[in-house]
Structures are given as structure tokens and as C-alpha cells.
Enzyme design. Structure first.
Site, mmCIF file in Angstrom:
data_model
loop_
_atom_site.group_PDB
_atom_site.id
_atom_site.type_symbol
_atom_site.label_atom_id
_atom_site.label_comp_id
_atom_site.label_asym_id
_atom_site.label_seq_id
_atom_site.Cartn_x
_atom_site.Cartn_y
_atom_site.Cartn_z
ATOM 1 N N GLU A 90 52.221 47.035 60.826
ATOM 2 C CA GLU A 90 53.491 46.437 60.380
ATOM 3 C C GLU A 90 54.431 46.196 61.559
ATOM 4 O O GLU A 90 54.772 47.130 62.301
ATOM 5 C CB GLU A 90 54.168 47.348 59.342
ATOM 6 C CG GLU A 90 55.392 46.678 58.753
ATOM 7 C CD GLU A 90 55.994 47.404 57.559
ATOM 8 O OE1 GLU A 90 55.379 48.358 57.043
ATOM 9 O OE2 GLU A 90 57.102 47.001 57.159
ATOM 10 N N LYS A 267 59.638 55.036 51.991
ATOM 11 C CA LYS A 267 58.534 54.215 52.524
ATOM 12 C C LYS A 267 58.823 53.881 53.978
ATOM 13 O O LYS A 267 57.938 53.916 54.835
ATOM 14 C CB LYS A 267 58.362 52.948 51.681
ATOM 15 C CG LYS A 267 57.139 52.104 52.038
ATOM 16 C CD LYS A 267 57.376 51.119 53.173
ATOM 17 C CE LYS A 267 56.114 50.325 53.495
ATOM 18 N NZ LYS A 267 56.282 49.438 54.664
ATOM 19 N N ASP A 283 45.349 63.013 58.642
ATOM 20 C CA ASP A 283 45.100 62.474 57.305
ATOM 21 C C ASP A 283 46.406 61.884 56.743
ATOM 22 O O ASP A 283 47.287 62.620 56.298
ATOM 23 C CB ASP A 283 44.576 63.631 56.427
ATOM 24 C CG ASP A 283 44.183 63.196 55.031
ATOM 25 O OD1 ASP A 283 44.712 62.187 54.547
ATOM 26 O OD2 ASP A 283 43.360 63.890 54.421
ATOM 27 N N HIS A 381 63.109 41.719 61.676
ATOM 28 C CA HIS A 381 61.714 41.530 61.292
ATOM 29 C C HIS A 381 61.168 40.179 61.697
ATOM 30 O O HIS A 381 59.989 40.032 61.956
ATOM 31 C CB HIS A 381 61.594 41.631 59.761
ATOM 32 C CG HIS A 381 61.230 42.991 59.276
ATOM 33 N ND1 HIS A 381 59.983 43.306 58.817
ATOM 34 C CD2 HIS A 381 61.942 44.123 59.176
ATOM 35 C CE1 HIS A 381 59.949 44.565 58.457
ATOM 36 N NE2 HIS A 381 61.137 45.095 58.661
HETATM 37 P P1 NAD Z 1 38.159 71.986 60.181
HETATM 38 O O1 NAD Z 1 37.648 72.811 59.076
HETATM 39 O O2 NAD Z 1 37.248 70.955 60.751
HETATM 40 O O3 NAD Z 1 38.670 72.907 61.371
HETATM 41 C C1 NAD Z 1 39.429 74.049 61.130
HETATM 42 C C2 NAD Z 1 38.682 75.256 61.649
HETATM 43 O O4 NAD Z 1 38.628 75.209 63.069
HETATM 44 C C3 NAD Z 1 39.366 76.553 61.308
HETATM 45 O O5 NAD Z 1 38.978 76.974 60.026
HETATM 46 C C4 NAD Z 1 38.935 77.481 62.423
HETATM 47 O O6 NAD Z 1 37.739 78.121 62.095
HETATM 48 C C5 NAD Z 1 38.616 76.526 63.592
HETATM 49 N N1 NAD Z 1 39.627 76.603 64.694
HETATM 50 C C6 NAD Z 1 39.360 76.637 66.012
HETATM 51 N N2 NAD Z 1 40.482 76.674 66.737
HETATM 52 C C7 NAD Z 1 41.495 76.636 65.876
HETATM 53 C C8 NAD Z 1 42.929 76.629 66.028
HETATM 54 N N3 NAD Z 1 43.525 76.684 67.215
HETATM 55 N N4 NAD Z 1 43.665 76.578 64.897
HETATM 56 C C9 NAD Z 1 43.128 76.504 63.686
HETATM 57 N N5 NAD Z 1 41.767 76.527 63.476
HETATM 58 C C10 NAD Z 1 40.958 76.570 64.565
HETATM 59 O O7 NAD Z 1 39.505 71.212 59.821
HETATM 60 P P2 NAD Z 1 40.554 71.337 58.665
HETATM 61 O O8 NAD Z 1 41.878 71.184 59.305
HETATM 62 O O9 NAD Z 1 40.303 72.516 57.807
HETATM 63 O O10 NAD Z 1 40.231 70.032 57.805
HETATM 64 C C11 NAD Z 1 40.899 68.824 57.981
HETATM 65 C C12 NAD Z 1 40.140 67.719 57.278
HETATM 66 O O11 NAD Z 1 39.996 67.973 55.888
HETATM 67 C C13 NAD Z 1 40.874 66.402 57.371
HETATM 68 O O12 NAD Z 1 39.967 65.440 57.838
HETATM 69 C C14 NAD Z 1 41.231 66.079 55.923
HETATM 70 O O13 NAD Z 1 41.215 64.710 55.717
HETATM 71 C C15 NAD Z 1 40.158 66.773 55.160
HETATM 72 N N6 NAD Z 1 40.424 67.093 53.742
HETATM 73 C C16 NAD Z 1 41.639 66.907 53.148
HETATM 74 C C17 NAD Z 1 41.821 67.238 51.813
HETATM 75 C C18 NAD Z 1 43.190 67.047 51.196
HETATM 76 O O14 NAD Z 1 44.139 66.774 51.895
HETATM 77 N N7 NAD Z 1 43.352 67.163 49.861
HETATM 78 C C19 NAD Z 1 40.774 67.785 51.086
HETATM 79 C C20 NAD Z 1 39.548 67.992 51.717
HETATM 80 C C21 NAD Z 1 39.368 67.648 53.060
#
Ligand code: NAD
Length: 446
Positions: A90, A267, A283, A381
Site C-alpha cells: 500500500e 486499520k 504472523d 495518497h
Molecule cells: P517454534 O516452536 O518454532 O519455536 C519456539 C521454540 O524455540 C521454543 O519452544 C523453544 O524451545 C525454542 N527456543 C530457542 N531459543 C528460544 C528463545 N530465545 N526464546 C524462546 N524460545 C526459544 O515457534 P513458535 O513461536 O512457538 O511458533 C510460531 C509459529 O506458530 C508462527 O509461524 C505462527 O504462525 C504459528 N502458529 C500460529 C497460531 C496462531 O496464531 N493461532 C497457531 C499455530 C501456529
């Protein structure tokens, strides 16, 4: 093979499509949709996201979608100079942030976060005694903590993990439900996978302890334990005086009182926020869902920002919203562009990223309200919009700027006017660059 392959195979039922290579999928899609070789070659150009990586990120990959990344400048956030990459299609979004930040560069933005806590929900139905079961579950807190923390030893090691729990009896169309919230510190991760794993692990125990049946086990995107906040002051003489200040405050009052206006007001805020969320591989839907749910937390959808007059008579703006963003997990870690954008931002914690994003949302909103309360949004715009219209009309290279400028000058930023102008320009034998804008505007062709 250059001719369009119209509908050679119009079936969308293709066994094993997901096991094919991107190139094989492109051929099947081309046959389905009648794409010519140029269109297939266009899809095959994956830009700076390697095909093998894209193919691992989602299912049935055939191409990538490039969106421009612009950099917002002039930003001083918590006394640090910041450049913010923003991915958006945009026009005016990046310019709006730069303009707002230029007008308060001396004082900048002050930000904070409430923490990095995420909530996972576990739904239990058909619980015979939901209120007593609620107390039984709360009594199991230590055991619940132990089970959750065992799911993610790494998270525990870096200071995250289970922090608390809540249990609520919810009155629903299907009768009472017992909803358990696991409150988990996910540190530098957005945390969806981390908390979903915990919710799934704890679910059979909750069924057992409550005597009910467990269905859903998933995070809540209303991440109200993970709020990011930003505040900024715009001095009267920087923004054009009391009338502009009062116009902005009145625009805020309008959004605060009216969901029809608040939807557009918010928005605009998300124009800035989602652009940084996308550029960093986070996300966008999670952040947007959280923001809008938070905007309706009091039962009426309202503004995510507030504006007041401070003791000096200047304009004080603030924003508060859930910002579940991370530096680990999802696309943040694996998308090469997201990694580079995080480097540009210079962030080393998810907290800092959330704080910068909150400041961008506030800056975006300030610019939008200022424009709306003064010249109107279209003036700003139109320049960039006119370029898009010129491109849509078929302008290429130098023609784009020339056509856009003339359209704005003539106040006819329309596709038909752009097409007429382009034909007019192309009919002339004198190259565009050899003609002055005035000549072109007058339709003079030398
Ligand atoms: P992930 O599970 O890939 O990574 C998180 C893991 O990384 C932690 O559990 C930990 O074990 C490890 N880790 C290593 N260093 C870390 C640090 N410094 N801090 C925190 N953890 C660390 O990622 P996530 O964040 O759990 O998942 C994000 C993804 O899930 C996004 O792509 C999102 O789109 C997706 N998702 C979203 C939804 C929703 O929003 N409703 C639902 C399901 C999945």
C-alpha cells in the site's frame, strides 16, 4: 510451447500433487489455467527466496509473491536511532511513518511491554460439577506446571515456561464449559507451537481431573499478557498549531465513540504494524486478530490509540495493544529476508521488536489523523497512487513518473485518463526525457 494452454486439464482433483516438485506443479497449474510460457517463467522466478526453502515453508508451492520493503526513517525509539523495514503493497504507509517521526524526532517515542506471556486454552465440556472441578484444577497447579515445563526444557532454561493458570466456567449455547488457561512465558518466540504442545499434553489430565470431555487445546490470539505500549509527544509548532492538534484529538474522539470510524482508524494503525510484522517473518494474522480483539475488550470496538493535550499544550499520543511477535520460530528464523530485516532493526529480543512495532503503529496513526483533520488523505495518497495507475495503464520506465505527475496535475488520477495520456505520449516521436513536464501537461509534442 508459447500458446496459452486453455483448459487442457480442468480437473482440480490431482492425486499426489503435494509430492511433486514446484516445476511439476507449475506445469499442472499452467495446463489447468491456460498459462503461457511467459507466465510460467514468471512464476518460476522465486526472487530472493530459494525455491527449495519456499517448498518447505508451505504446501503445494508454485511461486513466491514479492511485496516491496521500504525503510521508515527519522525514528528515535527509547533514545535509540532506528531504521524500520516495512513490507507493504500500500502506497503512503512508509511515508506516513517517516513524516510522523520527523515531527517528533527530538523527543521520539517511549515504549514498554507488559511481558512475553502467552495464553493457551483447554476446553472441557460435559463437566458434571464445573464449579467444583474448577477448584480441583486450580489445586493441581504445581502438577500442571511440572507437566507443561517438561514439554520445553529449552524454554525453561532460558527463563521461560509455565508461569500461572486460570480456570473459568463459561456459560455457552451448549451449556457450561470449563476453560483452563495456561499462562506461559515464551520469551523470544511468538510461542504458538510451544503453548499448543503444552495444552495438548495437559488435556488428558484435565479430562481426568474435571470428569468432562476435552476438545480444543490451542493458544488465544488475544495476547493481553503481552501488551506493547508507545507514547510520543508532538510539539504544537512542529505540527502546525492548535487547530491541527484539536483536529487530531477530535478524530480520536470520533474513533473512540464509533466502531464504524474505529475500524478504519485501527486499520490505519495496522498498515504500519502489519508491514513490520511481515518484514520480520512474523504472523500478521495473529497480530491483527489480537489487536482487533483487544480493541473490543470493553464490549464495544474502539480506538487502539489515545490523544490528549499535555501540560504544555502539546499533543500527546499513546498506543497499547497485544503484540505476539518473535525472533525464533515460524518464518522469522528461516526466511532470509526476515533475518536481514531483523538485522536492520538491530533487535536481539522479541520485547524490543514489539516495542518498535508499537511505536510504528502510533506514528502511522498520527500521520493519518493529521492528514484527515487537515488536507484530507487523498493529497498524500495521490502521488504514489498515480504511479500505480500509470503502471496499470501500461506505462514503463520513465513513462511511469511522467504519466503520474501529469495525472496528479490535471487532477484526473484515473486509469482511462492514464491510458489516453500514454497513447498521446507514445504517438509523439520526441523521447519523453527530452520534453518538459509543462509541455507534456499542455499536450505539446514539439
Ligand atoms: P517454534 O516452536 O518454532 O519455536 C519456539 C521454540 O524455540 C521454543 O519452544 C523453544 O524451545 C525454542 N527456543 C530457542 N531459543 C528460544 C528463545 N530465545 N526464546 C524462546 N524460545 C526459544 O515457534 P513458535 O513461536 O512457538 O511458533 C510460531 C509459529 O506458530 C508462527 O509461524 C505462527 O504462525 C504459528 N502458529 C500460529 C497460531 C496462531 O496464531 N493461532 C497457531 C499455530 C501456529
Amino acid at each position: 510451447m508459447t500458446a496459452p494452454r486453455h483448459g487442457a486439464n480442468r480437473s482440480s482433483r490431482i492425486a499426489g500433487f503435494h509430492r511433486k516438485t514446484p516445476a511439476e506443479r507449475r506445469d499442472l497449474v499452467a495446463a489447468f489455467a491456460g498459462l503461457d510460457d511467459a507466465a510460467v517463467a514468471h512464476l518460476a522466478n522465486m526472487g530472493n527466496l530459494p525455491e527449495q526453502l519456499a517448498d518447505k515453508m508451505i504446501e503445494n508451492v508454485i511461486a513466491t509473491m514479492n511485496v516491496p520493503i521500504g525503510v521508515a526513517i527519522n525514528l528515535r525509539i527509547d533514545d535509540e536511532e532506528v531504521m524500520v523495514p516495512m513490507a507493504t503493497e500500500e502506497s503512503s504507509v512508509v511515508a506516513a511513518v517517516c513524516n510522523a517521526a520527523r515531527q517528533n524526532y527530538d523527543t521520539g517515542f517511549t515504549t514498554s511491554v507488559s511481558g512475553t506471556l502467552m495464553i493457551a486454552q483447554v476446553q472441557a465440556v460435559d463437566v458434571p460439577d464445573p464449579y467444583a472441578a474448577r477448584l480441583r484444577l486450580l489445586g493441581k497447579r504445581d502438577e500442571i506446571k511440572r507437566i507443561c515445563d517438561a514439554c520445553d526444557p529449552l524454554l525453561l532454561k532460558i527463563g521461560g515456561g509455565f508461569q500461572d493458570m486460570e480456570a473459568r466456567v463459561l456459560d455457552t449455547l451448549g451449556g457450561p464449559m470449563l476453560i483452563t488457561h495456561l499462562i506461559v512465558d515464551t520469551r523470544d518466540a511468538m510461542g504458538a507451537n510451544a503453548v499448543n504442545t503444552m495444552a495438548e499434553k495437559i488435556a488428558p489430565h484435565i479430562a481426568d481431573w474435571s470428569g468432562g470431555r476435552v476438545f480444543l487445546r490451542i493458544l488465544s490470539n488475544l495476547a493481553d499478557r503481552r501488551l506493547a505500549r508507545a507514547q510520543a509527544t508532538w510539539k504544537l509548532d512542529e505540527i502546525g498549531g492548535t487547530s491541527v492538534r484539536d483536529g487530531i484529538i477530535s478524530a480520536y474522539h470520533f474513533a473512540e465513540a464509533d466502531p464504524y470510524r474505529a475500524a478504519t482508524h485501527n486499520k490505519g494503525i495496522m498498515n504500519g504494524i502489519s508491514a513490520v510484522v511481515l518484514a520480520t517473518g512474523n504472523d500478521t494474522r495473529a497480530v491483527e486478530a489480537g489487536a482487533h480483539a483487544y480493541a473490543a475488550r470493553d464490549g464495544r470496538y474502539s480506538s487502539l490509540t489515545r490523544y490528549e493535550i499535555n501540560a504544555n499544550g502539546d499533543l500527546s499520543g499513546s498506543i497499547e495493544l497485544p503484540l505476539a511477535v518473535g525472533l525464533i520460530g515460524g518464518a522469522t528464523k528461516i526466511h532470509p529476508t526476515a533475518q536481514t530485516c531483523l538485522k536492520i532493526l538491530g533487535v536481539t529480543t522479541a520485547e524490543r521488536l514489539a516495542r518498535i512495532i508499537a511505536a510504528v503503529g502510533l506514528a502511522q496513526n498520527f500521520s493519518a489523523l493529521k492528514a484527515l483533520a487537515t488536507t484530507g488523505i487523498q493529497a498524500g495518497h495521490m502521488g504514489l497512487h498515480a504511479q500505480n495507475i500509470a503502471i496499470m495503464a501500461g506505462a514503463m520506465g520513465d513513462e511511469i513518473d511522467t504519466v503520474a505527475k501529469i495525472l496528479v496535475e490535471r487532477k484526473t488520477v484515473r486509469i482511462d485518463a492514464a491510458q489516453d495520456l500514454l497513447s498521446e505520449l507514445r504517438r509523439s516521436s520526441v523521447p519523453l526525457q527530452n520534453r518538459t513536464i509543462t509541455e507534456l501537461q499542455k499536450g505539446e509534442t514539439k
